[in-house]
Scaffold this motif. Structure first.
Motif, PDB file in Angstrom:
ATOM      1  N   HIS A 235     -50.261 -17.086 -23.873  1.00 45.10           N
ATOM      2  CA  HIS A 235     -50.833 -17.116 -25.199  1.00 45.10           C
ATOM      3  C   HIS A 235     -51.363 -17.733 -25.999  1.00 45.10           C
ATOM      4  O   HIS A 235     -51.758 -18.684 -25.519  1.00 45.10           O
ATOM      5  N   ASP A 237     -52.357 -20.930 -29.060  1.00 48.19           N
ATOM      6  CA  ASP A 237     -51.704 -21.639 -29.963  1.00 48.19           C
ATOM      7  C   ASP A 237     -51.638 -21.169 -31.170  1.00 48.19           C
ATOM      8  O   ASP A 237     -52.838 -20.675 -31.437  1.00 48.19           O
ATOM      9  N   HIS A 294     -54.064 -19.237 -23.382  1.00 50.15           N
ATOM     10  CA  HIS A 294     -53.542 -19.660 -22.094  1.00 50.15           C
ATOM     11  C   HIS A 294     -51.972 -19.438 -21.488  1.00 50.15           C
ATOM     12  O   HIS A 294     -51.936 -18.682 -22.181  1.00 50.15           O
TER      13      HIS A 294
HETATM   14 FE   LIG Z   1     -49.917 -23.376 -25.845  1.00 46.63          FE
END
Ligand SMILES: [Fe+2]
Ligand SMILES: C=C1C[C@]23C[C@@]1(O)CC[C@H]2[C@@]12CCC[C@@](C)(C(=O)O1)[C@H]2[C@@H]3C(=O)O
Ligand SMILES: O=C(O)CCC(=O)C(=O)O
Length: 371
Positions: A235, A237, A294
């Motif tokens: 994903h 952030d 990540h």
């Molecule tokens: Fe994350």
């Protein structure tokens, strides 16, 4: 591949006893081909697989700011050292997180996220329920501004355990918020925005002064079959940037695209914090800094703890490319969005290969309409 409309397979208030598992059950087994099934880089012997390290003490003529900006452009992430957050505090915070997760199930269940999407509490963040499989992790999310009220749910008697937990988290929040402001000012400096004329100064100040923080604790229990399980699926952030404090047990991996797609493991460096650029910072800098995919993997031998500290704008603030960032050469590539609007859009892309950034990208025909 899961579709964006896959039904949730669990309720985020469900409890799962990882410690009782001798094998990975069907609900947690990620079998078959997966999105981002790229190889893991073998080691750090190759220069292009060495995660950049930025030392904040390197302040000769903006050297640290320039190094942070370079890493944000090239990697979307870096290890931060010389940040001034005491090692003793980092160790205490990690220890308190481990104590929280070690509590008996009824204590954690009292603080469960409210089904249907409460943004704080114990359990799985609602976005992750979009995936058809569950992750090998326990989580707890809370707004950094409401630590004491949030944790009365776990410790209604406000006894000694509550007091030591809140003291550690409060101190951590104070340190991290100050560090967040400092790093943001460094990013602005490196982008040449601090000196920019006109409205931008004002926008920058507003962003600095209204930064909001959400804390999240992750426990990745040791796993009987790490190849089958996923700690946290790939994903980006969504906010401006995240500081991740991770125990020395490695598990965080960054997706690198060139020269070939591979996962690079972030080494567990004692006392270092990992900085990860989020989607809204990508927008703010008009793509000059890029958010990075990540994920977290698990292992057979040891539990791993990580504590992301998410920084972003207040809910009502529209985020758009800064005028000075756009002037650095291109057109504004993204439409203005608030953090909640963006998260709602992004939710539909979880478990798919779509990047939600494309949903707010200005298309060529919209550009010509504006001119
Ligand atoms: Fe994350
Ligand atoms: C501030 C936030 C970032 C986050 C969504 C949240 O509201 C609280 C949980 C955060 C988290 C942690 C795990 C990965 C992630 C993608 C998720 O689903 O929940 C992040 C969210 C994010 O960065 O968007
Ligand atoms: O566990 C980690 O190191 C990564 C955590 C993370 O990426 C997140 O919670 O958003």
């Amino acid at each position: 591949m899961p579709s964006p409309t896959s039904p949730p397979v669990q309720n985020n208030a469900d409890y799962f006893d990882f410690r009782a598992m001798e094998r990975v059950p069907e609900s947690h087994a990620w079998t078959g081909p997966q999105e981002y099934d790229h190889p893991v880089a073998a080691g750090h012997e190759l220069e292009h697989d060495v995660v950049p390290v930025v030392d904040m003490r390197d302040d000769d003529d903006g050297a640290a700011a320039a190094a942070a900006a370079r890493a944000a452009e090239e990697w979307g992430a870096f290890l931060l050292v010389g940040h001034g957050v005491p090692g003793e505090l980092l160790a205490r915070v990690e220890d308190q997180a481990a104590r929280l997760f070690a509590l008996p199930e009824p204590d954690k269940a009292r603080a469960a996220r409210r089904p249907g999407g409460g943004s704080s509490g114990y359990g799985v963040p609602q976005y992750l329920l979009r995936y058809p499989k569950r992750m090998w992790a326990e989580g707890y999310t809370f707004p950094a501004a409401a630590i004491r009220s949030e944790f009365r749910r776990v410790w209604p008697d406000a006894g000694d355990d509550y007091v030591s937990f809140c003291a550690a988290m409060d101190e951590y929040h104070v340190e991290m918020r100050a560090l967040g402001r400092k790093l943001l000012a460094m990013f602005f400096q490196a982008l040449g925005l601090a000196a920019a004329a006109g409205d931008d100064d004002d926008t920058e100040r507003k962003i600095l002064d209204t930064l909001t923080a959400t804390m999240h604790l992750n426990l990745y229990p040791k796993c009987p079959d790490p190849e089958l399980a996923v700690g946290l699926a790939a994903h980006t952030d969504s906010g401006f940037f995240t500081f991740i404090m991770q125990s020395p047990v490695p598990g965080l991996q960054l997706l690198r695209r060139r020269p070939s797609e591979r996962w690079v493991t972030v080494p567990g460096v004692a006392g270092a914090l990992v900085v990860v650029v989020g989607d809204l910072f990508h927008v703010l800098t008009n793509g000059r800094f890029h958010s990075v995919l990540h994920r977290a993997v698990v292992n057979r031998e040891r539990d791993r703890i990580s504590l992301p500290y998410f920084l972003g704008p207040p809910a009502h603030m529209k985020v758009a490319p800064l005028a000075a960032a756009v002037a650095l050469g291109r057109k504004a590539e993204y439409r203005a969005v608030t953090w909640p609007e963006y998260m709602a859009m992004r939710e539909t892309t979880f478990g798919t290969s779509l990047s939600a950034l494309t949903m707010i990208q200005v298309k060529p025909e919209e550009e010509s309409e504006e001119t």
